[in-house]
Design a protein around this motif. Structure first.
Motif, PDB file in Angstrom:
ATOM      1  N   PHE A 235       0.829  -1.194   0.000  1.00 36.40           N
ATOM      2  CA  PHE A 235       0.000   0.000   0.000  1.00 36.40           C
ATOM      3  C   PHE A 235       0.870   1.255   0.000  1.00 36.40           C
ATOM      4  O   PHE A 235       0.554   2.257  -0.655  1.00 36.40           O
ATOM      5  N   GLY A 236       1.977   1.211   0.743  1.00 33.28           N
ATOM      6  CA  GLY A 236       2.915   2.338   0.749  1.00 33.28           C
ATOM      7  C   GLY A 236       3.492   2.601  -0.632  1.00 33.28           C
ATOM      8  O   GLY A 236       3.598   3.764  -1.071  1.00 33.28           O
ATOM      9  N   ILE A 272      -3.678  15.651   6.441  1.00 29.63           N
ATOM     10  CA  ILE A 272      -4.464  14.857   7.394  1.00 29.63           C
ATOM     11  C   ILE A 272      -4.580  13.414   6.915  1.00 29.63           C
ATOM     12  O   ILE A 272      -4.442  12.456   7.689  1.00 29.63           O
ATOM     13  N   LEU A 273      -4.845  13.237   5.605  1.00 32.08           N
ATOM     14  CA  LEU A 273      -4.937  11.890   5.050  1.00 32.08           C
ATOM     15  C   LEU A 273      -3.621  11.142   5.228  1.00 32.08           C
ATOM     16  O   LEU A 273      -3.593   9.978   5.647  1.00 32.08           O
ATOM     17  N   SER A 274      -2.522  11.815   4.933  1.00 32.77           N
ATOM     18  CA  SER A 274      -1.210  11.191   5.064  1.00 32.77           C
ATOM     19  C   SER A 274      -0.921  10.804   6.506  1.00 32.77           C
ATOM     20  O   SER A 274      -0.393   9.727   6.787  1.00 32.77           O
ATOM     21  N   LEU A 275      -1.284  11.705   7.441  1.00 32.90           N
ATOM     22  CA  LEU A 275      -1.063  11.419   8.853  1.00 32.90           C
ATOM     23  C   LEU A 275      -1.876  10.207   9.297  1.00 32.90           C
ATOM     24  O   LEU A 275      -1.377   9.344  10.027  1.00 32.90           O
ATOM     25  N   GLY A 276      -3.129  10.133   8.841  1.00 33.46           N
ATOM     26  CA  GLY A 276      -3.974   8.989   9.198  1.00 33.46           C
ATOM     27  C   GLY A 276      -3.398   7.682   8.696  1.00 33.46           C
ATOM     28  O   GLY A 276      -3.376   6.671   9.415  1.00 33.46           O
ATOM     29  N   LEU A 279      -0.301   6.787  10.797  1.00 36.59           N
ATOM     30  CA  LEU A 279      -0.663   6.280  12.116  1.00 36.59           C
ATOM     31  C   LEU A 279      -1.210   4.857  12.043  1.00 36.59           C
ATOM     32  O   LEU A 279      -0.953   4.033  12.922  1.00 36.59           O
ATOM     33  N   PHE A 280      -1.962   4.569  10.975  1.00 34.62           N
ATOM     34  CA  PHE A 280      -2.505   3.220  10.805  1.00 34.62           C
ATOM     35  C   PHE A 280      -1.381   2.193  10.712  1.00 34.62           C
ATOM     36  O   PHE A 280      -1.390   1.159  11.391  1.00 34.62           O
ATOM     37  N   PHE A 281      -0.392   2.470   9.887  1.00 36.95           N
ATOM     38  CA  PHE A 281       0.684   1.498   9.688  1.00 36.95           C
ATOM     39  C   PHE A 281       1.659   1.476  10.864  1.00 36.95           C
ATOM     40  O   PHE A 281       2.242   0.442  11.169  1.00 36.95           O
ATOM     41  N   ILE A 282       1.801   2.604  11.544  1.00 30.03           N
ATOM     42  CA  ILE A 282       2.585   2.588  12.777  1.00 30.03           C
ATOM     43  C   ILE A 282       1.886   1.712  13.821  1.00 30.03           C
ATOM     44  O   ILE A 282       2.527   0.942  14.548  1.00 30.03           O
ATOM     45  N   GLY A 283       0.551   1.824  13.892  1.00 29.30           N
ATOM     46  CA  GLY A 283      -0.212   0.969  14.804  1.00 29.30           C
ATOM     47  C   GLY A 283      -0.081  -0.500  14.445  1.00 29.30           C
ATOM     48  O   GLY A 283       0.020  -1.363  15.326  1.00 29.30           O
ATOM     49  N   LEU A 284      -0.055  -0.797  13.141  1.00 34.28           N
ATOM     50  CA  LEU A 284       0.129  -2.175  12.700  1.00 34.28           C
ATOM     51  C   LEU A 284       1.471  -2.724  13.168  1.00 34.28           C
ATOM     52  O   LEU A 284       1.561  -3.835  13.704  1.00 34.28           O
TER      53      LEU A 284
END
Length: 310
Positions: A235-236, A272-276, A279-284
């Motif tokens: 996805f990245g 904001i989209l980029s930050l979200g 954060l999602f992948f950092i949480g993963l």
């Protein structure tokens, strides 16, 4: 099976006061008919109803009935591990006390494993459950099949039998995050399946609800697959390509077609989209790191509060 070979039944229980006496009655009757030396090891996973007292009453009359009381609710995976750890039989049957997988199938499992198998899974001919539970179970097994790579038998029942060698290999797996079906498949060895007739639940309701099923499914994904990390990388790369293409198109449009002044709202929205996404992948990644941290502490898989006939 000869008289000197012991069969261990490993039965985790949690708030089962409505079914436990009937389960013991049917199991003991079946094992007496088969005339084998046996033990039934119940593992109470922190019940606060009358389950423990009912089992202790039965154990007073029959010393083949044994009980492990865990000090708190560890979860079914740890409870089963505790039962296998304390079992003494050459063959072990793991089953639930709800009587959906009936004790009369025990003899069929014994016949099958004596053909030389190390593990025999039970597969249900037809799942006797509510439409809602069948729907949730279908989602659960679909998630496992698609995202873990585990080649689990379709219609897998709880009831299964395995030999002492297989049990010892199972106990070598010390991970805290335990998905028993995944460990069984990872051990491999010589496996078979038999079809069993499922009954309606004798009484009460299943404690293994949809939330617990999906938590177990995600445990299986994180424990037996790197797919979430691979998807994050893909996805990245996809976002990087889209971003590069968008910048290229904006540059071409500005140089050759329209002279425009980009506005701050679009930039703010993009940030904001980029930050979200970040954060999602950092949480993963944090989920995987948290699991590594939990494993690194090497805590005991279970804590025993009391035992009966052990």
């Amino acid at each position: 099976m000869s008289r000197d070979i012991k069969l261990s039944l490993v039965v985790p229980v949690y708030f089962e006061e409505e079914v436990i006496n009937q389960f013991i009655k049917e199991v003991v009757e079946e094992l007496d008919i088969l005339k084998i030396n046996y033990e039934v090891i119940f593992i109470d996973d922190g019940s606060t109803d009358n389950t423990v007292n009912l089992i202790k009453d039965e154990a007073k009359e029959n010393d083949n009935i044994k009980l492990l009381e865990l000090s708190y609710n560890h979860g079914k995976q740890a409870a089963v591990t505790a039962g296998i750890n304390y079992s003494k039989g050459e063959y072990l049957i793991y089953m639930d006390p709800d009587l959906q997988d009936p004790p009369k199938e025990i003899k069929n499992f014994i016949v099958e494993i004596e053909k030389g198998y190390d593990l025999v899974f039970g597969v249900r001919k037809q799942k006797k459950d509510s439409l809602k539970n069948r729907f949730f179970s279908k989602i659960f097994w679909s998630v496992l099949d698609k995202y873990t790579g585990l080649d689990l038998p379709r219609g897998l029942a709880v009831m299964r039998i395995f030999n002492r060698d297989f049990a010892e290999r199972f106990l070598m797996y010390k991970e805290q995050n335990r998905f028993i079906e995944g460990i069984f498949m990872h051990i491999g060895m010589n496996q078979s399946v038999i079809e069993i007739e499922q009954r309606e639940r004798f009484a009460g309701v299943s404690k293994f609800n949809f939330k617990r099923k999906m938590n177990l499914a995600f445990d299986a994904i994180f424990d037996f697959s790197e797919l979430p990390l691979k998807l994050a990388v893909r996805f990245g790369i996809f976002l990087a390509l889209i971003g590069t293409l968008a910048l290229f198109v904006i540059l071409i449009v500005k140089l050759f077609f329209v002279d425009f002044q980009p506005g701050w709202p679009s930039i703010f929205g993009f940030l904001i989209l980029s930050l979200g996404i970040q954060l999602f992948f950092i949480g993963l990644l944090a989920l995987y790191i948290g699991r590594i941290y939990r494993e690194s502490k090497s805590r005991p898989l279970f804590s025993i509060k009391d035992t009966t006939n052990i």
